[in-house]
Design an enzyme around this catalytic site. Structure first.
Site, PDB file in Angstrom:
ATOM      1  N   SER A 137       0.846  -1.211   0.085  1.00  0.00           N
ATOM      2  CA  SER A 137      -0.090  -0.002   0.102  1.00  0.00           C
ATOM      3  C   SER A 137       0.912   1.367   0.085  1.00  0.00           C
ATOM      4  CB  SER A 137      -0.802   0.005   1.246  1.00  0.00           C
ATOM      5  OG  SER A 137      -1.602   1.306   1.405  1.00  0.00           O
ATOM      6  N   TYR A 150      -0.718   0.017  10.401  1.00  0.00           N
ATOM      7  CA  TYR A 150      -0.981  -0.450   9.015  1.00  0.00           C
ATOM      8  C   TYR A 150       0.240   0.127   7.995  1.00  0.00           C
ATOM      9  CZ  TYR A 150      -3.123  -1.361   4.675  1.00  0.00           C
ATOM     10  OH  TYR A 150      -3.421  -1.779   3.142  1.00  0.00           O
TER      11      TYR A 150
END
Length: 236
Positions: A137, A150
């Site tokens: 990501s 994250y």
């Protein structure tokens, strides 16, 4: 016949990728924790002539991964492409994050990828090479409030991928990351994620699947360290 192993294969990016790779003639090794969804997908793909082996596995259970993957790989299909797609997110301030949630997220987004790679490397080496693609990501490169854990997990995944590539290049094994902006997947519906983003502006799972296929098709004479795919609407 080429073979793709895909984790998180029952929904979202994983399911779209399984369909796209099947359409290109790949047989499949599909891993997910949602057995009903996985079985339905396998039935669909077998109907179009693909061989599909499935594994019901919760990647948050570190102790289960090695034995389960050994059993899956023992069924006779040797992957030429391994797609580590499974993952999760948790939103909230780092200072409020329970240690159990931190460990759970790092296990799913980082350690389980390490474990999957350990399980498949002997088969890839024996076959003379292959390609591992780790789905990452743009959070790996940025600091987003309430997405800290994250971000950390994806930054570590990017580093792991580069290090594994450096170590396994001589064995003919290429390692790439696919770095993504926001993708409209069931992740946004999970109980650990709270967000009000406009999902209509996000990438689709099918767009991501196309990029994964592009990476899988790269010749062994070259490697793509990272491919970044972002929504046209911008970063979110």
């Amino acid at each position: 016949m080429p073979v793709a192993l895909i984790t998180g294969a029952s929904r979202g990016i994983g399911a779209a990728s399984a369909r796209r790779f099947a359409a290109e003639g790949y047989d499949l090794l599909l891993v997910a924790r949602s057995l009903a969804d996985l079985d339905a997908l396998a039935t669909e793909l077998r109907a179009v002539g693909r061989r599909v082996e499935t594994l019901d596995l919760d990647l948050s259970r570190a102790e289960a991964i090695g034995p389960a993957l050994a059993e899956l790989l023992g069924r006779g299909l040797v992957p030429s492409v391994v797609i580590n797609n499974a993952g999760a997110a948790w939103t909230g301030p780092l200072a409020d994050m329970p240690i159990e949630r931190w460990q759970w997220l790092l296990q799913l987004n980082l350690t389980s990828v390490f474990q999957v790679c350990l399980a498949v490397l002997p088969a890839l080496r024996q076959a003379g090479g292959g390609r591992i693609i780790n789905v990452s990501s743009h959070a790996a490169r940025n600091a987003f409030p309430e997405w800290g854990a994250y971000c950390v997990s994806k930054a570590a995944l990017a580093s792991f991928s580069r290090c594994l590539e450096a170590e396994e290049r001589s064995a003919g094994i290429a390692v790439s990351t696919l770095t993504l902006g926001a993708v409209n997947t069931p992740l946004w519906d999970s109980e650990t994620v709270h967000s009000s983003f406009d999902r209509r502006a996000m990438l689709s799972a099918e767009q991501v699947a196309e990029s994964l296929l592009y990476l899988a098709r790269q010749p062994h004479s070259q490697t793509v360290e990272d491919l970044t795919l972002m929504p046209a609407a911008g970063a979110f």
